[in-house]
Design an enzyme around this catalytic site. Structure first.
Site, PDB file in Angstrom:
ATOM      1  N   HIS A  82     -18.925   1.164  21.863  1.00 52.47           N
ATOM      2  CA  HIS A  82     -18.953   1.741  23.205  1.00 52.47           C
ATOM      3  C   HIS A  82     -18.828   3.252  23.105  1.00 52.47           C
ATOM      4  CE1 HIS A  82     -18.494   1.655  27.564  1.00 52.47           C
ATOM      5  NE2 HIS A  82     -17.745   2.733  27.376  1.00 52.47           N
ATOM      6  N   ASP A 161     -12.718  -3.311  37.847  1.00 55.48           N
ATOM      7  CA  ASP A 161     -13.306  -2.063  37.340  1.00 55.48           C
ATOM      8  C   ASP A 161     -14.548  -1.673  38.130  1.00 55.48           C
ATOM      9  OD1 ASP A 161     -13.377   0.121  35.343  1.00 55.48           O
ATOM     10  OD2 ASP A 161     -15.344  -0.749  34.948  1.00 55.48           O
ATOM     11  N   ARG A 168     -13.553   5.940  41.801  1.00 59.30           N
ATOM     12  CA  ARG A 168     -13.190   7.130  41.018  1.00 59.30           C
ATOM     13  C   ARG A 168     -14.342   8.123  40.986  1.00 59.30           C
ATOM     14  NH1 ARG A 168     -12.328   4.674  35.631  1.00 59.30           N
ATOM     15  NH2 ARG A 168     -12.065   6.808  34.940  1.00 59.30           N
ATOM     16  N   SER A 183     -10.365   1.220  31.883  1.00 60.72           N
ATOM     17  CA  SER A 183     -11.681   0.820  32.373  1.00 60.72           C
ATOM     18  C   SER A 183     -12.545   0.307  31.213  1.00 60.72           C
ATOM     19  CB  SER A 183     -12.342   2.032  33.050  1.00 60.72           C
ATOM     20  OG  SER A 183     -13.719   1.855  33.202  1.00 60.72           O
ATOM     21  N   LYS A 187     -13.094  -4.089  29.930  1.00 60.50           N
ATOM     22  CA  LYS A 187     -14.421  -4.719  29.841  1.00 60.50           C
ATOM     23  C   LYS A 187     -14.689  -5.229  28.417  1.00 60.50           C
ATOM     24  CE  LYS A 187     -16.074  -1.004  31.783  1.00 60.50           C
ATOM     25  NZ  LYS A 187     -16.710   0.112  32.458  1.00 60.50           N
TER      26      LYS A 187
HETATM   27  N1  URA Z   1     -16.962   4.600  31.013  1.00 61.98           N
HETATM   28  C1  URA Z   1     -16.319   3.564  31.610  1.00 61.98           C
HETATM   29  O1  URA Z   1     -16.710   2.399  31.492  1.00 61.98           O
HETATM   30  N2  URA Z   1     -15.238   3.853  32.334  1.00 61.98           N
HETATM   31  C2  URA Z   1     -14.761   5.107  32.498  1.00 61.98           C
HETATM   32  O2  URA Z   1     -13.761   5.276  33.152  1.00 61.98           O
HETATM   33  C3  URA Z   1     -15.444   6.175  31.866  1.00 61.98           C
HETATM   34  C4  URA Z   1     -16.555   5.883  31.113  1.00 61.98           C
END
Ligand code: URA
Length: 431
Positions: A82, A161, A168, A183, A187
């Site tokens: 990621h 999220d 946000r 966040s 996931k």
């Molecule tokens: N990517 C995400 O999935 N969440 C964030 O808060 C920032 C980048």
């Protein structure tokens, strides 16, 4: 429980109890806590922070808001990657097939772009027929048969999220280490991967502008992953300048294909190989094929073609190209010593490659092609950027974004020497 009491506790610098955290997230998803209350709480968290135990509980409450995916029953270990987001960051595209070609299974649940950073799904949707949404059963079957999947997360994966990220984004509360870490990690943990490599970006084109903040974000995420039984490693990588020579959806797919053909820009290849090696090690797949070989011997390309075909895409279809192009010329002879990632990201966005609101469409062919990277000699009058869009009225604002984006210094100047991979954080380095 009262949302106001939770907001004021954090506003005044206090810590939230486990019960408060569990309640506020569940009640937000249920609609009992209003968006304005959650946005006040997000701002209080951004300003006051959270300790590690609070972040862990917050992440657990986010995971508990939805379903967890089961990826068991595969004949090989899973490894995911990621990135915290950057400009020209198309690494997932060559990386997922390269790592699958080396023996790990890669479940890559990805997102769409928002603001100046591009989204992997938007890039892949520029391929004719390719679809981002697949069922959990299709995902498992593709992982088993092809070894790599890049797709959208289903609606039931961390719904907290989905709500919180959209909130946000419009309330100036994205750049908070506890909120970014929870966040991303909620996931990744809910997706069920066995191991995870994080690419934590730092520089003008990233959420984290300073290496110390990037390191803190990396340490927080590695600790969260390891606490949940996910072998997690983070590389901290430079995002002062864009990755590769393209920013924009179809343009980045075309550049990724060059990498899968064994060529492509050296920085994209370097990062793909570095992250790929980390993924294989984290997954425990050692002593086999190296990702660099998978790129040069065509095996990564074979996986790519099967991966695209499995999701309805035609790997041989020509990619869309923009109706209009315009060049920004080099102003004087010399050496390019600075090329700002954020400015290029904003220009690509203004050309139509990105969206301002979640529901906005994106142009597949829009974006920016760079003709030089820092360190290159440039000559007056040559193109420095080519701008691509279907709507020529967008050129002016894109050109404005690029006005202060670069610096050409007299010959023999050199840009600041900055390696691409700046640091590495793993469980052992947490102390
Ligand atoms: N990517 C995400 O999935 N969440 C964030 O808060 C920032 C980048």
């Amino acid at each position: 429980m009262e949302a106001v009491e939770i907001i004021t506790t954090k506003r005044d610098g206090g810590r939230l109890s486990d019960e408060q955290i569990d309640w506020v997230i569940a009640a937000y998803v249920d609609g009992q806590v209003a968006h304005e209350q959650m946005s006040a709480l997000a701002m209080a968290i951004l300003l006051r922070g959270m300790d590690r135990a609070e972040i862990r509980r917050w992440t657990d409450a986010m995971i508990a808001s939805g379903d967890r995916l089961q990826l068991t029953g595969l004949d090989r270990p899973t490894a995911d990657k990621h990135s915290t987001g950057g400009v020209g960051d198309k690494i997932t595209l060559p990386l997922a097939p390269a790592v699958a070609a080396c023996g790990a299974a890669v479940p890559q649940l990805s997102g769409r772009g928002l603001g100046h950073t591009g989204g992997t799904l938007d890039k892949l949707e520029s391929i004719n027929g390719w679809r981002a949404s697949i069922t959990d059963d299709e995902l498992r079957a593709q992982l088993r048969d092809v070894g790599a999947v890049i797709c959208a997360a289903n609606e039931r994966l961390v719904p907290a999220d989905r709500l919180l990220y959209a909130l946000r984004d419009v309330t100036g509360t994205v750049e908070s280490i506890p909120l970014i870490a929870s966040s991303i990690m909620s996931k990744k943990i809910a997706e069920g991967t066995g191991s995870l490599v994080l690419d934590v970006k730092v520089g003008s084109g990233a959420f984290m502008k300073h290496v110390e903040d990037a390191r803190e974000l990396a340490r927080t995420m590695v600790a969260l992953g390891e606490d949940h039984g996910v072998r997690t490693v983070a590389l901290i990588t430079d995002m002062a300048t864009p990755l590769g020579l393209t920013a924009g959806n179809a343009l980045e797919v075309a550049e990724s294909l060059e990498v899968l053909e064994g060529g492509g820009p050296p920085d994209v290849v370097e990062l793909t190989v570095a992250l790929g090696r980390e993924m294989l090690t984290a997954a425990g797949v050692t002593g086999g094929k190296d990702p660099a070989d998978a790129l040069s011997d065509g095996t990564a390309m074979d996986v790519w073609r099967r991966m695209i075909t499995a999701q309805g895409g035609d790997p041989d279809a020509p990619l869309p190209s923009a109706r209009e192009t315009d060049a920004v010329l080099v102003p004087a002879d010399g050496v390019l010593v600075r090329l700002d990632a954020m400015a290029v990201g904003v220009a690509a966005w203004r050309l139509g490659a990105g969206r301002a609101r979640k529901e906005d469409p994106v142009q597949a062919a829009a974006g920016v092609v760079l003709h030089a990277k820092p360190g290159a000699k440039v000559r007056a009058g040559e193109p420095l950027f080519t701008l691509h869009t279907d709507e020529p009225e967008r050129f002016e604002r894109a050109r404005a974004a690029l006005e202060d984006a670069y610096e050409v210094a007299p010959e023999r100047s050199r840009p600041e020497d900055r390696p691409l991979v700046l640091d590495r954080v793993d469980a052992a380095s947490l102390g």
